[in-house]
Motif scaffolding. Structure first.
Motif, PDB file in Angstrom:
ATOM      1  N   VAL A 152       0.852  -1.180   0.000  1.00 27.13           N
ATOM      2  CA  VAL A 152       0.000   0.000   0.000  1.00 27.13           C
ATOM      3  C   VAL A 152       0.891   1.234   0.000  1.00 27.13           C
ATOM      4  CG1 VAL A 152      -1.772   1.283   1.257  1.00 27.13           C
ATOM      5  CG2 VAL A 152      -1.842  -1.214   1.230  1.00 27.13           C
ATOM      6  N   VAL A 153       0.557   2.215  -0.840  1.00 28.80           N
ATOM      7  CA  VAL A 153       1.293   3.488  -0.842  1.00 28.80           C
ATOM      8  C   VAL A 153       0.324   4.621  -0.485  1.00 28.80           C
ATOM      9  CG1 VAL A 153       3.055   2.726  -2.485  1.00 28.80           C
ATOM     10  CG2 VAL A 153       0.942   3.744  -3.341  1.00 28.80           C
ATOM     11  N   GLU A 154       0.877   5.687   0.053  1.00 29.34           N
ATOM     12  CA  GLU A 154       0.052   6.797   0.529  1.00 29.34           C
ATOM     13  C   GLU A 154      -0.787   7.400  -0.595  1.00 29.34           C
ATOM     14  OE1 GLU A 154       3.301   6.617   0.717  1.00 29.34           O
ATOM     15  OE2 GLU A 154       3.943   6.713   2.821  1.00 29.34           O
ATOM     16  N   GLY A 176       3.106  12.259 -10.896  1.00 26.70           N
ATOM     17  CA  GLY A 176       2.139  12.315  -9.798  1.00 26.70           C
ATOM     18  C   GLY A 176       1.406  11.009  -9.564  1.00 26.70           C
ATOM     19  N   ASN A 177       1.604  10.028 -10.480  1.00 31.15           N
ATOM     20  CA  ASN A 177       0.879   8.765 -10.328  1.00 31.15           C
ATOM     21  C   ASN A 177       1.721   7.612  -9.802  1.00 31.15           C
ATOM     22  OD1 ASN A 177      -1.771   9.406 -10.968  1.00 31.15           O
ATOM     23  ND2 ASN A 177      -1.340   9.385 -13.145  1.00 31.15           N
ATOM     24  N   ALA A 178       2.946   7.894  -9.409  1.00 29.35           N
ATOM     25  CA  ALA A 178       3.778   6.895  -8.735  1.00 29.35           C
ATOM     26  C   ALA A 178       4.843   7.692  -8.008  1.00 29.35           C
ATOM     27  CB  ALA A 178       4.414   5.928  -9.712  1.00 29.35           C
ATOM     28  N   ASP A 179       5.438   7.090  -7.029  1.00 29.88           N
ATOM     29  CA  ASP A 179       6.402   7.816  -6.208  1.00 29.88           C
ATOM     30  C   ASP A 179       7.811   7.518  -6.714  1.00 29.88           C
ATOM     31  OD1 ASP A 179       7.350   9.384  -4.238  1.00 29.88           O
ATOM     32  OD2 ASP A 179       6.937   7.996  -2.594  1.00 29.88           O
ATOM     33  N   ARG A 204       6.002   1.271   4.063  1.00 29.29           N
ATOM     34  CA  ARG A 204       6.879   1.355   2.866  1.00 29.29           C
ATOM     35  C   ARG A 204       8.352   1.167   3.176  1.00 29.29           C
ATOM     36  NH1 ARG A 204       5.185   6.019  -0.985  1.00 29.29           N
ATOM     37  NH2 ARG A 204       6.775   4.941  -2.182  1.00 29.29           N
ATOM     38  N   ASN A 233       0.085   8.555  -4.324  1.00 30.32           N
ATOM     39  CA  ASN A 233       1.311   7.909  -4.791  1.00 30.32           C
ATOM     40  C   ASN A 233       1.094   6.738  -5.734  1.00 30.32           C
ATOM     41  OD1 ASN A 233       3.359   9.500  -3.765  1.00 30.32           O
ATOM     42  ND2 ASN A 233       3.198   8.570  -1.738  1.00 30.32           N
ATOM     43  N   TYR A 264       8.472   1.894  -8.751  1.00 31.84           N
ATOM     44  CA  TYR A 264       8.125   0.657  -8.038  1.00 31.84           C
ATOM     45  C   TYR A 264       8.719  -0.504  -8.835  1.00 31.84           C
ATOM     46  CZ  TYR A 264       4.498   3.739  -6.051  1.00 31.84           C
ATOM     47  OH  TYR A 264       3.827   4.777  -5.449  1.00 31.84           O
TER      48      TYR A 264
END
Lengths: 340, 340
Positions: A135-137, B139-142, B338, A140, B145
């Motif tokens: 799970v990501v915030e 903005g759709n992933a940090d 995380r 994210n 991954y």
């Protein structure tokens, strides 16, 4: 404790390795995917394999929107990896599933995805035997990403590699092109049509098996997903150093795909498919292969769409309906991002 | 065309199936992971396996930050999945890698991750044979991954399942606890210490192999990652319906981990590890196993930390250094999200 699958949402706790995660796995993933491997609740699955050649393939699915006409990210993630494994000629055996979920994602939507994924897996006969949940915030991830990895056994005597492709080989496809990409696009652009615009997402392994039974000497297969038939053939033309010529009149394009493509200035040759395969076949066996494809439910609209040639090395061209020829170039980018 | 690996960033085109993606794969992924399978540029890898039991495991890695003392998401994604496969007793053979990358992510950072991942894979002797690259909008992933999925062969005669665990079995660990989680946390909180606070991220398969050579009858192994030793033992206590008692005096905790834990009110028993395993061993063989662990570089600080009992079914407790006993409960959530 019982997770509220109707009204609850994903919390950071669901990915933390504690009790919340164990409950989510039990009450949602295990409930739908239920099988002997998952019931053991290990971080791995163990199963017997015979000696032989194993095929392995992986795909992370980031399709947007998550639900679309003819499918959703769950079923797509099963079909996509089954198809990648099947393109080696292998019979797919097992899948893993890795979920990256955004905090706040509704558990009801997650269950809808997992139910669809489990149904696709059951219908294809390829169980999801091991998994992972992260799970990501909030902010994210875009709701949900799913990685699936699959393995399968390649039957003895089958060898499908680009290097097998020869000048004179025929290029076949099992049906219409562009359906998946255009179905996704129609959702994004809020396009509505009278006609039934649906993704072609489907698992191709039984079709592959029927084709190989009929013609074990198929040279190579590929599923034309991202970038469509054009990208796939260009890549193979580059790899093999051969030319590929397509016949426009042999391409099957549904009226809805044709209409949307014209409206938006897209070429269906570059639009993604999720239930199609390209097969390269020695010319002497092409009639047999075409008949085998057409007698399978997923190949009823199969056709011979082109030929491999020694000339125009590394290039793909198209003989148009009007008697001309044009280059089908290898574009830097696909016009439709996140279609799988 | 040449991708600018020094100054360039990830564009949507890099995930689109077109020429940009092919260039990225060639110039970055293939360059570092280079092996016979990837060189074939298929969507799958094919390799020979002997008849036997195959283990499969998957892990999506969303660790934040991507780079931390003692490792990064690349090496971690290799170690994490190798360890999950190894916990079945299997010898890990092959990995797949699925990347979900955020638009705008620097190619230089991606190369740093991939280089580290390739080094970890080479050092462990477990090649990355197939992969997938997806790009999502800014903005759709940090950042990034990474999913890795691994397979391995379980040697004949080895069977490691929770159901094998018996009352009287000893619980061993190969060293200190909490290092990974606290190393990550120190980065987030900008904590600096004189001592060397590093993740314990490492591949445990050679240690597992040495342990099984010494004591083939090990009942079960688990790597205490998310939720730490406490979550892992609680899960096993629940599954087996047995009690587990730990000796606080036998736990190895580094001074830095101890200091940060006290400062932030954390219990190292609940902190994640990425280079540790718990082994359940018949009491008669525990000295032999401990000796085997201590003679391996990754088990020099191994110790017997507890025992399985029929009493207190489903519970984990701790005999404290002061002669008391307290419950190590199964928490709903891990305090550190995380971390892997």
């Amino acid at each position: 404790m019982k997770q509220d699958l109707q009204h609850g949402v994903i919390e950071m706790a669901h990915g933390s390795g504690g009790r919340a995660m164990a409950e989510l796995i039990d009450q949602l993933f295990l409930k739908h995917f239920d099988n002997q491997w998952l019931r053991q609740k290990q971080d791995h699955a163990v199963f017997q394999v015979p000696a032989g050649r194993l095929a392995m393939s992986t795909d992370s699915h980031v399709v947007s929107p998550l639900f679309f006409p003819g499918g959703d990210i769950g079923a797509l993630s099963v079909h996509g990896t089954i198809n990648d494994v099947a393109m080696s000629g292998a019979r797919p055996l097992y899948l893993s599933a890795g979920f990256v979920i955004e905090e706040g994602f509704p558990l009801a939507d997650l269950e809808r995805v997992v139910r669809s994924m489990a149904r696709a897996s059951r219908e294809a006969g390829v169980p999801v035997v091991t998994g992972d949940t992260k799970v990501v915030e909030k902010g994210n991830a875009d709701g949900l990403y799913i990685n699936t990895t699959g393995i399968g056994m390649v039957p003895d005597g089958i060898d499908m590699e680009p290097r097998n492709i020869q000048p004179g080989d025929r290029i076949l496809i099992n049906g219409s092109i562009g359906d998946h990409g255009i179905a996704i696009l129609s959702q994004r652009e809020n396009l509505t049509f009278d006609t039934d615009l649906q993704s072609d997402s489907q698992p191709l392994h039984t079709l592959v098996s029927a084709m190989l039974k009929s013609v074990p000497g198929i040279r190579c297969m590929r599923d034309p997903t991202r970038g469509g038939v054009a990208a796939t053939l260009n890549e193979l033309a580059q790899q093999t150093g051969l030319g590929m010529v397509l016949e426009e009149s042999s391409l099957v394009i549904s009226p809805a795909v044709q209409a949307v493509s014209e409206l938006l200035g897209l070429d269906p040759l570059y639009i993604a498919n999720e239930g199609k395969l390209l097969a390269f076949c020695p010319s002497g066996e092409v009639d047999k292969l075409l008949a085998a494809m057409r007698s399978h439910p997923m190949g009823q609209n199969a056709s011979i769409i082109g030929e491999v040639q020694a000339e125009n090395a590394g290039m793909v061209s198209l003989n148009t309906c009007f008697g001309g020829q044009r280059l089908v170039d290898w574009r830097y980018s696909d016009p439709l991002p996140r279609i799988c």
